[in-house]
Scaffold this motif. Structure first.
Motif, PDB file in Angstrom:
ATOM      1  N   UNK A   1       0.823  -1.209   0.000  1.00 44.28           N
ATOM      2  CA  UNK A   1       0.000   0.000   0.000  1.00 44.28           C
ATOM      3  C   UNK A   1       0.858   1.261   0.000  1.00 44.28           C
ATOM      4  N   UNK A   2       1.980   1.226   0.687  1.00 42.16           N
ATOM      5  CA  UNK A   2       2.877   2.382   0.726  1.00 42.16           C
ATOM      6  C   UNK A   2       4.051   2.210  -0.240  1.00 42.16           C
ATOM      7  N   UNK A   3       3.822   1.503  -1.327  1.00 37.03           N
ATOM      8  CA  UNK A   3       4.843   1.338  -2.363  1.00 37.03           C
ATOM      9  C   UNK A   3       5.302   2.711  -2.843  1.00 37.03           C
ATOM     10  N   UNK A   4       6.527   2.776  -3.306  1.00 40.66           N
ATOM     11  CA  UNK A   4       7.032   4.043  -3.828  1.00 40.66           C
ATOM     12  C   UNK A   4       7.194   3.931  -5.341  1.00 40.66           C
ATOM     13  N   UNK A   5       6.348   4.643  -6.070  1.00 39.32           N
ATOM     14  CA  UNK A   5       6.558   4.823  -7.501  1.00 39.32           C
ATOM     15  C   UNK A   5       7.194   6.191  -7.743  1.00 39.32           C
ATOM     16  N   UNK A   6       6.568   7.225  -7.213  1.00 45.08           N
ATOM     17  CA  UNK A   6       7.079   8.593  -7.231  1.00 45.08           C
ATOM     18  C   UNK A   6       6.201   9.386  -6.270  1.00 45.08           C
ATOM     19  N   UNK A   7       6.672  10.534  -5.763  1.00 42.63           N
ATOM     20  CA  UNK A   7       5.796  11.337  -4.908  1.00 42.63           C
ATOM     21  C   UNK A   7       4.535  11.791  -5.620  1.00 42.63           C
ATOM     22  N   UNK A   8       4.641  12.094  -6.931  1.00 40.90           N
ATOM     23  CA  UNK A   8       3.477  12.542  -7.696  1.00 40.90           C
ATOM     24  C   UNK A   8       3.685  12.212  -9.164  1.00 40.90           C
ATOM     25  N   UNK A   9       2.602  11.755  -9.808  1.00 39.92           N
ATOM     26  CA  UNK A   9       2.644  11.446 -11.239  1.00 39.92           C
ATOM     27  C   UNK A   9       1.301  11.805 -11.873  1.00 39.92           C
ATOM     28  N   UNK A  10       1.341  12.021 -13.181  1.00 31.60           N
ATOM     29  CA  UNK A  10       0.103  12.272 -13.912  1.00 31.60           C
ATOM     30  C   UNK A  10       0.205  11.653 -15.299  1.00 31.60           C
ATOM     31  N   UNK A  11      -0.938  11.391 -15.896  1.00 31.81           N
ATOM     32  CA  UNK A  11      -1.008  10.963 -17.284  1.00 31.81           C
ATOM     33  C   UNK A  11      -2.258  11.579 -17.894  1.00 31.81           C
ATOM     34  N   UNK A  12      -2.169  12.000 -19.133  1.00 38.28           N
ATOM     35  CA  UNK A  12      -3.267  12.749 -19.748  1.00 38.28           C
ATOM     36  C   UNK A  12      -4.342  11.869 -20.356  1.00 38.28           C
ATOM     37  N   UNK A  13      -4.096  10.584 -20.472  1.00 35.63           N
ATOM     38  CA  UNK A  13      -5.118   9.709 -21.074  1.00 35.63           C
ATOM     39  C   UNK A  13      -4.978   8.307 -20.524  1.00 35.63           C
ATOM     40  N   UNK A  14      -5.332   8.130 -19.269  1.00 35.85           N
ATOM     41  CA  UNK A  14      -5.356   6.800 -18.685  1.00 35.85           C
ATOM     42  C   UNK A  14      -6.639   6.106 -19.109  1.00 35.85           C
ATOM     43  N   UNK A  15      -6.538   4.896 -19.597  1.00 34.73           N
ATOM     44  CA  UNK A  15      -7.717   4.222 -20.142  1.00 34.73           C
ATOM     45  C   UNK A  15      -7.941   2.874 -19.480  1.00 34.73           C
ATOM     46  N   UNK A  16      -9.178   2.433 -19.543  1.00 38.27           N
ATOM     47  CA  UNK A  16      -9.564   1.088 -19.113  1.00 38.27           C
ATOM     48  C   UNK A  16     -10.425   0.484 -20.203  1.00 38.27           C
ATOM     49  N   UNK A  17     -10.182  -0.795 -20.475  1.00 43.43           N
ATOM     50  CA  UNK A  17     -10.927  -1.494 -21.526  1.00 43.43           C
ATOM     51  C   UNK A  17     -11.353  -2.861 -21.013  1.00 43.43           C
ATOM     52  N   UNK A  18     -12.500  -3.302 -21.490  1.00 38.51           N
ATOM     53  CA  UNK A  18     -12.989  -4.645 -21.200  1.00 38.51           C
ATOM     54  C   UNK A  18     -13.046  -5.411 -22.503  1.00 38.51           C
TER      55      UNK A  18
END
Length: 457
Positions: A171-188
């Motif tokens: 739960x407290x994994x470290x990827x980066x303090x802050x990140x963003x992406x302009x087009x995160x998608x989900x597909x089924x």
């Protein structure tokens, strides 16, 4: 760092630490500068070399320009698979496969694992490692493992002794303090192989506790993760916004979530955005705490630490994140992602078995998690139904962000529903060029008032 290790070891040896502190021994703490990585993983590889020794961050491939859109070329693109595992030869490798992986190989004739040379690409910034060293003796859980106490903004438990401690590390994994992406998608993807876009958003993820300038421990009810999604597609979701804030106190503070619905022009508290509520972009194939293998509170399960083992897991998943190599219609096929776009490696994982507590409810009475020793947010979840059969299998698709050493992207995941043959590929940032590391935003950006102020019809 060496002086800090000696000091902590001396405190423990003298008994000053007392029984309130975590159970790391002086020998374990000393090993963080030798046999163990600074976050507690084994530095050495295994006996036959199929798991390599940890040597540090991955280097960017030749010609990579970080100023261009962040579609990161595969630094291992020239490597060939060592061998493949399918239903015909899976028995030979059964001890290194999760039960869910074996169930998928048996069920789907087109499913296979291409096994590549292993690369331990995890790396972390100095402030995180310094705080992990402090946590080795200071951090502990309270309230039956549901709260953190005395912890610093690093890996909570470099030497986990319980299932709850392993899950806290996730739960407290470290990827980066802050990140963003302009087009995160989900597909089924349905049983015929038809692909449906269920959500596209600008996504912001922030770990306020990991501010590099911070010099204080984590408070007892602090927010450790804030997630905000501003949806733009499909049309029925355009304009919606979702905000989720998770606390290190799962009992008294817990998760707080809000949603903005443009048709109503108001922000609503959404207490159901947790546990086994169906994922809003999962198309009926998964629940909210399937996110990135496990995402949320631990109060409905007893978590048993089974131990550590060697296992094949998806890793260094650059290929499937590159639309020039694996575009949407290539990476998605019926029943599962295209094996040609996947990379599996042998890694050491922590195995945790979760069983539903008496009187609690969840669609999964039993779950078995497998979390990587180097990147604790990476792994596989085998989720069981009430008959004891594998119901759903969740995989992470992680990479390391080589242009910012010490940072990773581990939230992209896929949930396979073996009961229906459908699957959901979620939090995929490929369309927006991938995750980009950004400065921390003010806390006000992750408050419900911000959703209301920015909402449009």
């Amino acid at each position: 760092m060496a002086q800090g290790i000696k000091t902590l070891a001396a405190l423990l040896a003298a008994g000053i630490a007392g029984t309130a502190l975590a159970a790391a021994t002086p020998e374990e703490i000393k090993s963080l500068s030798g046999a163990r990585t600074p976050w507690g993983a084994e530095v050495a590889g295994n006996k036959d070399g199929s798991i390599p020794a940890w040597t540090g961050a991955v280097n960017p491939p030749a010609g990579f320009d970080p100023q261009k859109p962040m579609r990161r070329p595969d630094p291992f693109a020239n490597e060939k698979a060592l061998f493949s595992i399918d239903a015909k030869n899976m028995d030979k490798y059964a001890d290194k496969l999760s039960d869910g992986t074996k169930a998928m190989l048996k069920k789907y004739p087109t499913y296979r694992l291409d096994i590549y040379p292993g690369h331990r690409t995890a790396n972390y910034p100095k402030f995180y490692l310094d705080n992990t060293l402090k946590n080795a003796s200071a951090c502990k859980t309270g309230s039956d493992g549901l709260k953190l106490e005395g912890c610093w903004p690093g890996l909570p438990f470099p030497f986990p002794k319980t299932g709850n401690e392993v899950v806290w590390n996730r739960l407290l994994k470290f990827d980066a303090p802050a990140m963003t992406t302009t087009a995160m998608s989900s597909r089924v993807v349905d049983t015929q192989g038809n692909i449906t876009l269920t959500g596209a958003s600008t996504a912001y993820i922030q770990y306020p506790i990991f501010d590099p300038k911070r010099t204080t421990p984590i408070s007892d009810n602090e927010i450790y993760e804030a997630l905000r999604l501003d949806y733009s597609a499909p049309n029925r979701k355009a304009g919606e916004k979702v905000l989720v804030r998770d606390s290190v106190d799962m009992l008294d503070t817990g998760r707080r979530a809000w949603s903005y619905l443009p048709g109503q022009r108001r922000v609503k508290l959404s207490p159901d955005l947790s546990y086994d509520t169906p994922s809003p972009t999962g198309g009926g194939t998964g629940v909210l705490d399937d996110t990135a293998v496990f995402f949320g509170a631990m109060d409905r399960y007893d978590f048993k630490l089974v131990g550590k083992k060697e296992m094949y897991i998806p890793y260094n998943s650059y290929k499937i994140r590159d639309p020039q190599v694996c575009p949407e219609n290539v990476r998605h096929m019926k029943n599962h992602l295209n094996p040609d776009c996947m990379r599996w490696e042998l890694h050491r994982v922590w195995v945790v078995e979760a069983t539903l507590k008496p009187g609690k409810r969840h669609v999964y009475p039993k779950r078995v998690f497998h979390f990587d020793e180097d990147m604790p947010g990476v792994g596989i979840a085998d989720n069981y139904d009430s008959t004891g059969q594998i119901y759903r299998v969740v995989l992470n698709l992680p990479i390391s962000l080589y242009e910012t050493p010490g940072h990773h992207a581990t939230d992209e995941y896929v949930t396979h529903d073996l009961a229906t043959g459908m699957y959901a590929h979620q939090t995929d940032p490929t369309d927006g060029g991938g995750w980009v590391v950004t400065p921390l935003k003010p806390n006000s950006f992750f408050m419900p008032e911000a959703l209301a102020a920015e909402g449009v019809r």
